[in-house]
Design a protein around this motif. Structure first.
Motif, PDB file in Angstrom:
ATOM      1  N   ARG A   1      -5.073   8.496  -3.723  1.00  0.00           N
ATOM      2  CA  ARG A   1      -4.750   7.161  -3.225  1.00  0.00           C
ATOM      3  C   ARG A   1      -5.733   6.761  -2.130  1.00  0.00           C
ATOM      4  NH1 ARG A   1      -1.730   7.520  -6.906  1.00  0.00           N
ATOM      5  NH2 ARG A   1       0.473   6.930  -7.090  1.00  0.00           N
ATOM      6  N   SER A   2      -5.981   5.472  -2.036  1.00  0.00           N
ATOM      7  CA  SER A   2      -6.692   4.905  -0.887  1.00  0.00           C
ATOM      8  C   SER A   2      -5.638   4.441   0.104  1.00  0.00           C
ATOM      9  CB  SER A   2      -7.572   3.735  -1.330  1.00  0.00           C
ATOM     10  OG  SER A   2      -8.583   4.167  -2.205  1.00  0.00           O
ATOM     11  N   ILE A   3      -5.532   5.151   1.233  1.00  0.00           N
ATOM     12  CA  ILE A   3      -4.507   4.853   2.243  1.00  0.00           C
ATOM     13  C   ILE A   3      -5.182   4.781   3.598  1.00  0.00           C
ATOM     14  CG2 ILE A   3      -2.331   5.575   3.292  1.00  0.00           C
ATOM     15  CD1 ILE A   3      -1.784   7.258   0.795  1.00  0.00           C
ATOM     16  N   PHE A   4      -5.036   3.642   4.278  1.00  0.00           N
ATOM     17  CA  PHE A   4      -5.674   3.459   5.578  1.00  0.00           C
ATOM     18  C   PHE A   4      -4.660   2.933   6.580  1.00  0.00           C
ATOM     19  CE2 PHE A   4      -8.932   2.914   2.322  1.00  0.00           C
ATOM     20  CZ  PHE A   4      -9.845   3.880   2.722  1.00  0.00           C
ATOM     21  N   ALA A   5      -4.488   3.679   7.651  1.00  0.00           N
ATOM     22  CA  ALA A   5      -3.632   3.233   8.749  1.00  0.00           C
ATOM     23  C   ALA A   5      -4.457   2.345   9.673  1.00  0.00           C
ATOM     24  CB  ALA A   5      -3.080   4.428   9.504  1.00  0.00           C
TER      25      ALA A   5
ATOM     26  N   HIS B   1      -1.400  12.405  11.367  1.00  0.00           N
ATOM     27  CA  HIS B   1      -0.597  12.422  12.591  1.00  0.00           C
ATOM     28  C   HIS B   1       0.394  11.262  12.714  1.00  0.00           C
ATOM     29  CE1 HIS B   1      -4.183  14.863  14.210  1.00  0.00           C
ATOM     30  NE2 HIS B   1      -3.208  15.678  13.892  1.00  0.00           N
ATOM     31  N   HIS B   2       0.129  10.146  12.053  1.00  0.00           N
ATOM     32  CA  HIS B   2       0.972   8.964  12.248  1.00  0.00           C
ATOM     33  C   HIS B   2       1.746   8.531  11.014  1.00  0.00           C
ATOM     34  CE1 HIS B   2      -0.730   8.244  16.240  1.00  0.00           C
ATOM     35  NE2 HIS B   2      -1.911   8.526  15.721  1.00  0.00           N
ATOM     36  N   VAL B   3       1.448   9.102   9.851  1.00  0.00           N
ATOM     37  CA  VAL B   3       2.129   8.700   8.618  1.00  0.00           C
ATOM     38  C   VAL B   3       2.789   9.890   7.927  1.00  0.00           C
ATOM     39  CG1 VAL B   3       1.826   7.665   6.329  1.00  0.00           C
ATOM     40  CG2 VAL B   3       0.535   6.760   8.284  1.00  0.00           C
ATOM     41  N   ALA B   4       2.042  10.952   7.717  1.00  0.00           N
ATOM     42  CA  ALA B   4       2.544  12.090   6.937  1.00  0.00           C
ATOM     43  C   ALA B   4       3.835  12.707   7.480  1.00  0.00           C
ATOM     44  CB  ALA B   4       1.453  13.162   6.818  1.00  0.00           C
ATOM     45  N   PRO B   5       3.972  12.924   8.790  1.00  0.00           N
ATOM     46  CA  PRO B   5       5.202  13.557   9.274  1.00  0.00           C
ATOM     47  C   PRO B   5       6.463  12.753   8.958  1.00  0.00           C
ATOM     48  CG  PRO B   5       3.487  13.687  10.952  1.00  0.00           C
ATOM     49  CD  PRO B   5       2.974  12.752   9.893  1.00  0.00           C
ATOM     50  N   ALA B   6       6.390  11.440   9.072  1.00  0.00           N
ATOM     51  CA  ALA B   6       7.583  10.622   8.816  1.00  0.00           C
ATOM     52  C   ALA B   6       7.999  10.623   7.363  1.00  0.00           C
ATOM     53  CB  ALA B   6       7.313   9.178   9.276  1.00  0.00           C
TER      54      ALA B   6
ATOM     55  N   PRO C   1       0.973   1.951  10.695  1.00  0.00           N
ATOM     56  CA  PRO C   1       1.661   3.172  10.255  1.00  0.00           C
ATOM     57  C   PRO C   1       3.108   2.965   9.854  1.00  0.00           C
ATOM     58  CG  PRO C   1       0.266   3.670  12.130  1.00  0.00           C
ATOM     59  CD  PRO C   1       0.222   2.173  11.956  1.00  0.00           C
ATOM     60  N   ASP C   2       3.882   2.185  10.613  1.00  0.00           N
ATOM     61  CA  ASP C   2       5.283   2.006  10.276  1.00  0.00           C
ATOM     62  C   ASP C   2       5.458   1.302   8.939  1.00  0.00           C
ATOM     63  OD1 ASP C   2       4.165  -0.256  11.496  1.00  0.00           O
ATOM     64  OD2 ASP C   2       6.111  -0.973  12.217  1.00  0.00           O
TER      65      ASP C   2
END
Length: 338
Positions: free
Chosen positions: A247-251, A329-334, A288-289
């Motif tokens: 996937r192309s995923i950009f925070a 750090h800002h997406v994967a843990p949630a 991120p949210d």
């Protein structure tokens, strides 16, 4: 928990805005990105292979170099076009790279994608056998490659060898035990995913798939993964298979991110590729949210155990480290990926 890696297409271009001006740049920066990604805690460094293009091409020198500079991260391809490959030479190259890395190679192979030139594999000395097309030829090369990776002897030794031989028929060397279980097939359809399972290969499913039902991409991809796992169980393989999606995923964390990727919401697209109606999965770029909310709905990611994040390699190593760090750090843990 998911294994999270990056996937680089390895572009280079001598143009304004590019941090990757030459073939040397893309090779050395690919190595440095893998080193920095390992420090971040990324699980895999994967590279695309394209011939006749200003992109990464011959993968094994790069994979061996990454293996020598790292100690933990998985090293792989997504994918090697088997229409171009001599399976015997490939077994030797793959065995050497795997041994250098300490058994961390994860090789994605496939029948290939649209090319830069007409029938480029002919320039490499290959052509389909009678009754075959180029896709059949790729699968034939793949099956020879898989068989040779088993490490069985098949060649009659010379009665007057230059060096002493072990007893019996000889195999290709160097042999790397266990590499056969770390071969993945890049499947564009449900049928090829089932074939990959029957052949005992892991599955790589990317952001392009044959449009078989008209449903959203992620739903079709999830169905493909389930068909693969069902076929694997029916085949009776002893080990558990792995499945990756990309996937192309950009925070969007700062002004640079918004400048490069803050174009608003994307959606699936449908097009014709190699005379096949294909659905191309959407990219994700948001705060991120909001990313967390959107990614929770992606059924393809939910079904996979491995996620490969495509990176904009021409923006340089430092920026790509920032991209990967933002997701880790800002997406994967949630999402429970970490």
């Amino acid at each position: 928990m998911k294994t999270i890696g990056f996937l680089s297409f390895g572009h280079w271009s001598d143009e304004p805005g590019s941090a990757v001006r030459s073939a040397r740049d893309v090779l050395t920066q690919s190595i440095e990105l893998a080193v920095e990604a390992e420090k971040l805690g990324v699980d895999g460094a994967y590279f695309r292979v394209h011939h006749f293009a200003r992109q990464l091409a011959s993968p094994f020198p790069l994979l061996a170099a990454v293996g020598a500079r790292t100690s933990r991260i998985e090293i792989g391809t997504g994918v090697i076009d088997m229409r171009y490959e001599n399976p015997m030479y490939m077994v030797e190259d793959a065995g050497a790279a795997d041994l250098i890395s300490g058994g961390r190679l994860q090789l994605g192979i496939s029948r290939g994608s649209p090319e830069q030139v007409v029938d480029g594999w002919r320039h490499f000395g290959f052509q389909p056998a009678e009754g075959e097309d180029h896709a059949d030829m790729a699968r034939r090369h793949a099956l020879v490659f898989l068989d040779l990776l088993e490490g069985r002897g098949f060649a009659k030794p010379s009665p007057r060898p230059m060096f002493p031989n072990p007893p019996g028929l000889l195999r290709l060397e160097p042999h790397s035990e266990g590499l056969r279980d770390r071969i993945w097939w890049g499947a564009a359809s449900d049928a090829t995913a089932v074939w990959a399972a029957e052949m005992g290969m892991n599955l790589q499913s990317s952001t392009l798939k044959q449009d078989e039902t008209g449903e959203p991409f992620h739903i079709q991809q999830a169905r493909q993964i389930r068909a693969f796992r069902d076929a694997w169980a029916k085949a009776g393989h002893a080990r558990k298979p792995r499945v990756s999606v990309s996937r192309s995923i950009f925070a969007l964390m700062d002004d640079r991110d918004r400048m490069y990727f803050g174009r608003g919401k994307e959606s699936d697209q449908v097009g014709i590729i190699d005379e096949m109606r294909a659905v191309f999965g959407r990219g994700y770029a948001d705060t991120p949210d909001r990313l967390i909310e959107q990614l929770r709905e992606d059924e393809g990611i939910a079904e996979a155990d491995t996620l490969l994040l495509t990176v904009p390699n021409m923006l340089g190593v430092d920026y790509n480290v920032h991209v990967l760090s933002s997701i880790l750090h800002h997406v994967a843990p949630a999402l429970g990926w970490r």
